[in-house]
Each structure stands twice: as C-alpha cells, then as structure tokens.
Enzyme design. Sequence first.
Site, short mmCIF file in Angstrom:
data_model
loop_
_atom_site.label_atom_id
_atom_site.label_comp_id
_atom_site.label_asym_id
_atom_site.label_seq_id
_atom_site.Cartn_x
_atom_site.Cartn_y
_atom_site.Cartn_z
N ASP A 167 12.41 2.75 -2.76
CA ASP A 167 11.66 3.76 -2.01
C ASP A 167 12.40 5.07 -1.75
O ASP A 167 11.85 6.14 -1.96
CB ASP A 167 11.25 3.20 -0.64
CG ASP A 167 10.42 1.93 -0.74
OD1 ASP A 167 10.26 1.39 -1.85
OD2 ASP A 167 9.93 1.47 0.30
N GLU A 396 17.96 -8.74 3.33
CA GLU A 396 17.20 -7.92 2.37
C GLU A 396 18.18 -7.20 1.44
O GLU A 396 17.96 -7.13 0.24
CB GLU A 396 16.33 -6.92 3.14
CG GLU A 396 15.35 -6.15 2.27
CD GLU A 396 14.45 -5.22 3.08
OE1 GLU A 396 14.65 -5.11 4.32
OE2 GLU A 396 13.55 -4.60 2.48
C1 DGY Z 1 7.78 -0.49 2.59
O1 DGY Z 1 6.78 -0.40 3.32
O2 DGY Z 1 8.92 -0.40 2.99
C2 DGY Z 1 7.60 -0.81 1.19
O3 DGY Z 1 8.75 -0.73 0.45
C3 DGY Z 1 6.45 -0.09 0.53
O4 DGY Z 1 6.14 -0.92 -0.51
#
Ligand code: DGY
Length: 430
Positions: A167, A396
């Site tokens: 992201d 994560e």
């Molecule tokens: C989030 O909401 O963090 C996700 O990576 C979007 O898919």
Amino acid sequence: MNAANPSQALEHAFAVLRENDRGTYTVPTKGLYPFQWNWDSCLTALGLAELDEDRAWTEIETLFAHQWPDGMIPHIVFHVPSDTYFPGPNVWGTNRPTPTSGITQPAVAGFAAKRLFDRAKDKAMAAARCRALLPKIDAWHRWFYENRDPHGEGLVAILHPWEAGRDNSVDWDEALAQVPTTGIAPYTRRDTDHANPAHRPTKAQYDAYMWLVEHFRALGWDNSRLHDASPFQVIDPAFNAILIRACTDLAALADELGEAEIAARNSAWAQRALPALDTLWSAESGRYLARNRVTDKLIDSQSIGGLLPVFAPIPAVRCHAIAEHVQGLLKVLNYIVPSHDIGTAGYEPQRYWRGPVWLVTNYMIADGLRNAGELAVADRIARSSLELITKSGFAEYYDPKTGEPLGGGRFTWTAAMVIEFLRAQEAELA
Ligand code: DGY
C-alpha cells in the site's frame, strides 16, 4: 506467541489458521481485516492444504465465486458486515450481490492452483477442482491484459496502491503526489484502532487512496474507463512478474489437464510480457524499477518491488544479481528481505511497506531464487523468516534490524508461509 522449535512452530501456525478460518474463507487477522482478501487467501490456501486439501481448494473457490462479469477478481469480498474496517462496502458502492471492493490485487491464484495441484494427495479431486477454476483464472488474466494494458505493451498498470498489496511503498510516492485530495468525503480510519499508527500509512496517503476510490466509484466501476481516467497508473515490476508467473503456471496446469487453448493463451501472454518486463531492469540499481505510465518515467525507488520479479522466469543473470543484492543486505541488517533498502530515500523500518520484512514476499523471492538455483540465498531467507517468528510470533510484518513484531498480530498468511518454509526445510532434511 513464540515458537521455539519446528514442531511447536507448526502447531502455532495451524492454530492461527484455525482461529482465522470462517468456514469457507479465512480473514487475514481479527479486527484489522475482518473480510476475505484476494492474495492473502490464495497464498493461505497453501498452508491450509497441510491441514485439509478440500478446505484449501474451497478457499480459492470462495474468492472466485465473487468474480465480476468482466473477469476481475476483487481485492476484498465483504462476506459479512463488520464495523471494524474502513472503507466498508458502502464506500465502495460496487453493487455486487455480495459486496466487494472495486479494485484487484496481485494475481497469485494461478501459481497457488498449480502448487496445490502438484502436491495434491487426492489427484482426482485436485484435477476436478482445477478444471472448474482454470477458465475463471484465465478470464482474470485476460481481464488484466485487456483493461490494464490498453496499448498492448505487455505490461499492466495498477490504478490504486492497494492493488499492488504494498500500500504505502515508496514506489508510489511520486505518482500518488499527483492524485488530488480535495473534495473527498470526511472519513474515520479504523486501521489505527487495531495497529500502531506509526506502523501504518499516513493520513495524506489515505486521503489520496480515498480520492481514487471516490473517483472510480463516480465512473460506475466501469473497468473499460478506469485506466485512462486514472491520474495514478503505475507499472509495478512485482505485480507484473506475479502475473507472468501465474500465466506460466496456469499454462502448464492447463496443458496437463488437456485444456490446450487456455495453455496456449497464457503461455503467449507470459512470452510477450517477459521482454517488456526486462525494459524495467536498472543496471545501476541492480533491480527492476516501477514506471509511471502517466509521465512515462522510471521511478527511482530501492524497494522490494524491484526484487520480486525473481518469482517470474526472468533471465539467470538477473536472478543472480538479485541473489547477490539480497545476500549483501545481511551486512547491514539482521533479518531479510526488507520491503525497502536501509540507507536509501524513504526507508522507515517500522512503517508497513516502507522497510519492514514480510514473510509473504520472502516466500516469493525465496521460491524464485530456488528455481534459479540460488539455493544458499533462498535458504538464508527461509532461515531469517523462521527466526523472526521464533523471536516475535506470527506478526503481520517485522522490523528488519530488531525483529520487533509490527502491524496486526496472529496473521493468517504469515502462518501459512511458516508452514511452507517448514515444509521445504523438512523436504531438504529428508
Ligand atoms: C488496508 O486496508 O490496509 C488494505 O491493505 C487495503 O487492502
């Protein structure tokens, strides 16, 4: 939850998978991600297969049951309501029978299906499940090349950073700066209720993410219009390499199952894409670089997106350069492979995709290196991954220097990747 030895680690990994299992799909983790995510699910299926092959196929089938009529597989399927996540179905407004997001994610399904098939103990069941999935995965691949490569150059563009799955990578900074943020609806983030805000994307990035969602929603999520209408069009080498690997694997699988047309089509897509991918190689950086399709310029960012193409059948000389680069990182870091190189512009060791180590990208890089015969570096990545979960549990992502656990906890695909790394280790010892 720490894991001191392989059998304990395996039991812990299975426990995380069971905990996040919602019957026909898994959630990435409770609270932070309460729905089904596309590439999480496909990679998680590999770990699930160690528990129950039938359940592993179901994971991918559930995702593909929500394929759009145009072939796209959405990045989120909102199976049940939850108010712990933003942006939810109302913000996306995609008008699907079961609500979904309106963008996609890395095309790992073709790779996962082949790997499940190759390892299946129940070959008859695997063949039947694959035969049903093949045309759906093929339709998704076609969707990519038709909608995201409108000029037929062999490389597809992402239109939103969430599509890459990485992201807030430094790779997108320059292109995202061109996305306006005025006029977006007021919103409240929920991710920062579950994870430390210092480990997550910034408000400025979220504003741009939301502008893009609102822009695409205003265009009715019509994929034939979104590419040209998007101010954010980035050719990510990792995203393309994953698609190339998926086309290559789907072609082999289709061939084995007697689906000649699907095999030929996917093989042709991969063959056209490989030389195009090579144009993104930077000798100076020793990695591939992303290209901003809007400005037609390469993006100078030293990220893992430039190393991940080793997952595709790229030339051996490129694989070797990537192996050497990864090996070199151990001189300055305790854990590899960081999502962005330490000491280069934009590196933040704890912020999501701007430095931390992720087991899922480790898995894909190690797999590619192994296929290229770079066994020592592949093994070193696997060892680093297992050291991280031993020290810090199933997080994560992790700080590449300290190994500190970051982001969400008890993470499904981290557990699935641990199962994969342990499996490879066991096979080596056998
Ligand atoms: C989030 O909401 O963090 C996700 O990576 C979007 O898919």
